[in-house]
Design a protein around this motif. Structure first.
Motif, PDB file in Angstrom:
ATOM      1  N   LEU A  67     -17.274  -3.975  39.662  1.00 51.29           N
ATOM      2  CA  LEU A  67     -18.317  -2.958  39.622  1.00 51.29           C
ATOM      3  C   LEU A  67     -18.349  -2.131  40.909  1.00 51.29           C
ATOM      4  O   LEU A  67     -18.592  -0.923  40.872  1.00 51.29           O
ATOM      5  N   LYS A  68     -18.094  -2.766  42.035  1.00 54.64           N
ATOM      6  CA  LYS A  68     -18.042  -2.029  43.297  1.00 54.64           C
ATOM      7  C   LYS A  68     -16.911  -1.006  43.270  1.00 54.64           C
ATOM      8  O   LYS A  68     -17.079   0.135  43.724  1.00 54.64           O
ATOM      9  N   GLN A  69     -15.767  -1.421  42.741  1.00 56.08           N
ATOM     10  CA  GLN A  69     -14.628  -0.488  42.655  1.00 56.08           C
ATOM     11  C   GLN A  69     -14.956   0.671  41.715  1.00 56.08           C
ATOM     12  O   GLN A  69     -14.664   1.834  42.019  1.00 56.08           O
ATOM     13  N   ALA A  70     -15.572   0.358  40.569  1.00 50.77           N
ATOM     14  CA  ALA A  70     -15.939   1.402  39.617  1.00 50.77           C
ATOM     15  C   ALA A  70     -16.966   2.349  40.239  1.00 50.77           C
ATOM     16  O   ALA A  70     -16.877   3.577  40.076  1.00 50.77           O
ATOM     17  N   LYS A  71     -17.912   1.809  40.982  1.00 47.59           N
ATOM     18  CA  LYS A  71     -18.929   2.632  41.656  1.00 47.59           C
ATOM     19  C   LYS A  71     -18.274   3.563  42.652  1.00 47.59           C
ATOM     20  O   LYS A  71     -18.613   4.751  42.723  1.00 47.59           O
ATOM     21  N   SER A  72     -17.335   3.035  43.412  1.00 42.98           N
ATOM     22  CA  SER A  72     -16.640   3.844  44.404  1.00 42.98           C
ATOM     23  C   SER A  72     -15.896   5.001  43.735  1.00 42.98           C
ATOM     24  O   SER A  72     -15.947   6.153  44.201  1.00 42.98           O
ATOM     25  N   LYS A  73     -15.223   4.712  42.625  1.00 40.35           N
ATOM     26  CA  LYS A  73     -14.501   5.757  41.894  1.00 40.35           C
ATOM     27  C   LYS A  73     -15.470   6.806  41.342  1.00 40.35           C
ATOM     28  O   LYS A  73     -15.209   8.011  41.404  1.00 40.35           O
ATOM     29  N   LEU A  74     -16.600   6.332  40.792  1.00 42.17           N
ATOM     30  CA  LEU A  74     -17.583   7.256  40.242  1.00 42.17           C
ATOM     31  C   LEU A  74     -18.201   8.125  41.336  1.00 42.17           C
ATOM     32  O   LEU A  74     -18.432   9.328  41.134  1.00 42.17           O
ATOM     33  N   GLN A  75     -18.461   7.535  42.489  1.00 39.95           N
ATOM     34  CA  GLN A  75     -19.010   8.311  43.595  1.00 39.95           C
ATOM     35  C   GLN A  75     -18.014   9.383  44.045  1.00 39.95           C
ATOM     36  O   GLN A  75     -18.414  10.515  44.328  1.00 39.95           O
ATOM     37  N   ALA A  76     -16.743   9.030  44.078  1.00 42.86           N
ATOM     38  CA  ALA A  76     -15.723  10.001  44.448  1.00 42.86           C
ATOM     39  C   ALA A  76     -15.670  11.128  43.418  1.00 42.86           C
ATOM     40  O   ALA A  76     -15.549  12.314  43.777  1.00 42.86           O
ATOM     41  N   THR A  77     -15.768  10.769  42.139  1.00 40.81           N
ATOM     42  CA  THR A  77     -15.757  11.783  41.073  1.00 40.81           C
ATOM     43  C   THR A  77     -16.967  12.699  41.194  1.00 40.81           C
ATOM     44  O   THR A  77     -16.843  13.928  41.100  1.00 40.81           O
ATOM     45  N   VAL A  78     -18.146  12.127  41.407  1.00 41.49           N
ATOM     46  CA  VAL A  78     -19.371  12.926  41.548  1.00 41.49           C
ATOM     47  C   VAL A  78     -19.257  13.840  42.760  1.00 41.49           C
ATOM     48  O   VAL A  78     -19.618  15.024  42.691  1.00 41.49           O
ATOM     49  N   GLN A  79     -18.754  13.310  43.842  1.00 42.42           N
ATOM     50  CA  GLN A  79     -18.603  14.119  45.057  1.00 42.42           C
ATOM     51  C   GLN A  79     -17.630  15.272  44.807  1.00 42.42           C
ATOM     52  O   GLN A  79     -17.880  16.404  45.234  1.00 42.42           O
ATOM     53  N   ALA A  80     -16.552  15.012  44.098  1.00 42.00           N
ATOM     54  CA  ALA A  80     -15.590  16.071  43.786  1.00 42.00           C
ATOM     55  C   ALA A  80     -16.233  17.119  42.887  1.00 42.00           C
ATOM     56  O   ALA A  80     -16.046  18.331  43.090  1.00 42.00           O
ATOM     57  N   GLN A  81     -17.010  16.656  41.904  1.00 39.28           N
ATOM     58  CA  GLN A  81     -17.673  17.600  41.000  1.00 39.28           C
ATOM     59  C   GLN A  81     -18.719  18.427  41.753  1.00 39.28           C
ATOM     60  O   GLN A  81     -18.856  19.629  41.511  1.00 39.28           O
ATOM     61  N   GLU A  82     -19.447  17.794  42.653  1.00 40.18           N
ATOM     62  CA  GLU A  82     -20.420  18.533  43.459  1.00 40.18           C
ATOM     63  C   GLU A  82     -19.724  19.575  44.322  1.00 40.18           C
ATOM     64  O   GLU A  82     -20.217  20.694  44.487  1.00 40.18           O
ATOM     65  N   SER A  83     -18.573  19.215  44.844  1.00 42.07           N
ATOM     66  CA  SER A  83     -17.805  20.158  45.659  1.00 42.07           C
ATOM     67  C   SER A  83     -17.357  21.349  44.820  1.00 42.07           C
ATOM     68  O   SER A  83     -17.452  22.514  45.257  1.00 42.07           O
ATOM     69  N   VAL A  84     -16.894  21.098  43.596  1.00 37.10           N
ATOM     70  CA  VAL A  84     -16.477  22.180  42.695  1.00 37.10           C
ATOM     71  C   VAL A  84     -17.678  23.062  42.367  1.00 37.10           C
ATOM     72  O   VAL A  84     -17.583  24.304  42.376  1.00 37.10           O
ATOM     73  N   ILE A  85     -18.832  22.433  42.092  1.00 38.58           N
ATOM     74  CA  ILE A  85     -20.046  23.191  41.770  1.00 38.58           C
ATOM     75  C   ILE A  85     -20.450  24.072  42.944  1.00 38.58           C
ATOM     76  O   ILE A  85     -20.773  25.259  42.768  1.00 38.58           O
ATOM     77  N   GLU A  86     -20.407  23.516  44.148  1.00 37.74           N
ATOM     78  CA  GLU A  86     -20.753  24.291  45.338  1.00 37.74           C
ATOM     79  C   GLU A  86     -19.781  25.464  45.512  1.00 37.74           C
ATOM     80  O   GLU A  86     -20.190  26.580  45.849  1.00 37.74           O
ATOM     81  N   GLY A  87     -18.512  25.211  45.249  1.00 37.73           N
ATOM     82  CA  GLY A  87     -17.509  26.264  45.343  1.00 37.73           C
ATOM     83  C   GLY A  87     -17.768  27.356  44.316  1.00 37.73           C
ATOM     84  O   GLY A  87     -17.652  28.560  44.613  1.00 37.73           O
ATOM     85  N   LEU A  88     -18.112  26.961  43.098  1.00 35.28           N
ATOM     86  CA  LEU A  88     -18.407  27.934  42.055  1.00 35.28           C
ATOM     87  C   LEU A  88     -19.667  28.738  42.388  1.00 35.28           C
ATOM     88  O   LEU A  88     -19.715  29.958  42.163  1.00 35.28           O
ATOM     89  N   LYS A  89     -20.646  28.073  42.956  1.00 35.39           N
ATOM     90  CA  LYS A  89     -21.866  28.782  43.363  1.00 35.39           C
ATOM     91  C   LYS A  89     -21.540  29.801  44.455  1.00 35.39           C
ATOM     92  O   LYS A  89     -22.027  30.955  44.414  1.00 35.39           O
ATOM     93  N   ALA A  90     -20.730  29.386  45.417  1.00 34.19           N
ATOM     94  CA  ALA A  90     -20.350  30.298  46.498  1.00 34.19           C
ATOM     95  C   ALA A  90     -19.544  31.460  45.948  1.00 34.19           C
ATOM     96  O   ALA A  90     -19.721  32.621  46.352  1.00 34.19           O
ATOM     97  N   GLU A  91     -18.671  31.210  45.019  1.00 34.31           N
ATOM     98  CA  GLU A  91     -17.850  32.260  44.418  1.00 34.31           C
ATOM     99  C   GLU A  91     -18.723  33.218  43.619  1.00 34.31           C
ATOM    100  O   GLU A  91     -18.498  34.430  43.625  1.00 34.31           O
ATOM    101  N   ARG A  92     -19.713  32.706  42.901  1.00 38.23           N
ATOM    102  CA  ARG A  92     -20.601  33.542  42.103  1.00 38.23           C
ATOM    103  C   ARG A  92     -21.407  34.478  42.999  1.00 38.23           C
ATOM    104  O   ARG A  92     -21.678  35.619  42.648  1.00 38.23           O
ATOM    105  N   LYS A  93     -21.806  33.981  44.190  1.00 40.08           N
ATOM    106  CA  LYS A  93     -22.554  34.811  45.113  1.00 40.08           C
ATOM    107  C   LYS A  93     -21.692  35.981  45.597  1.00 40.08           C
ATOM    108  O   LYS A  93     -22.197  37.072  45.873  1.00 40.08           O
ATOM    109  N   LEU A  94     -20.398  35.741  45.708  1.00 39.75           N
ATOM    110  CA  LEU A  94     -19.484  36.789  46.155  1.00 39.75           C
ATOM    111  C   LEU A  94     -19.331  37.866  45.097  1.00 39.75           C
ATOM    112  O   LEU A  94     -19.033  39.023  45.406  1.00 39.75           O
TER     113      LEU A  94
END
Length: 95
Positions: A67-94
Motif C-alpha cells: 500500500l505504501k508503494q501504491a500510495k507513492s505511485k499515486l502521489q507521483a501521478t497526482v503531482q504530475a497531473q497537477e503540474s499539467v493542470i498548472e501548465g495548462l492554466k498558465a498557457e490559457r492565460k497566455l
C-alpha cells in the motif's frame, strides 16, 4: 531369641515404612509428570497461537508495504497531473 525377634519386627516395620514411602513418592512423581505434560501441551498450544499471530502480522506488514508503494505511485501521478493542470492554466492565460 527375643533380640532376634525384635530385630525381625523392626526390620519388617522398616520395610513397610519404606514401601509406603516409595508408593507415596511414585504417586508424587506421577502427579508431577502429568502436570508437566499438561503444562507442555499448554505451551505448545500457545506457541502455535503465537506463530499464527506472527504469520498474520507478517502478511499485514507485507500489505502495508504494498500500500505504501501504491500510495507513492499515486502521489507521483497526482503531482504530475497537477503540474499539467498548472501548465495548462498558465498557457490559457497566455492566449
Amino acid at each position: 531369641m527375643v533380640t532376634a525377634h525384635r530385630k525381625d519386627e523392626s526390620s519388617t516395620q522398616m520395610v513397610a515404612e519404606l514401601t509406603a514411602l516409595v508408593k507415596e513418592q511414585k504417586g508424587r512423581i506421577a502427579e508431577l509428570s502429568k502436570s508437566k505434560h499438561e503444562q507442555l501441551g499448554g505451551y505448545k498450544g500457545r506457541i502455535r497461537e503465537l506463530e499464527e499471530s506472527l504469520e498474520d502480522a507478517r502478511k499485514a506488514n507485507s500489505q502495508v508495504d504494498s500500500l505504501k508503494q501504491a500510495k507513492s505511485k499515486l502521489q507521483a501521478t497526482v503531482q504530475a497531473q497537477e503540474s499539467v493542470i498548472e501548465g495548462l492554466k498558465a498557457e490559457r492565460k497566455l492566449w
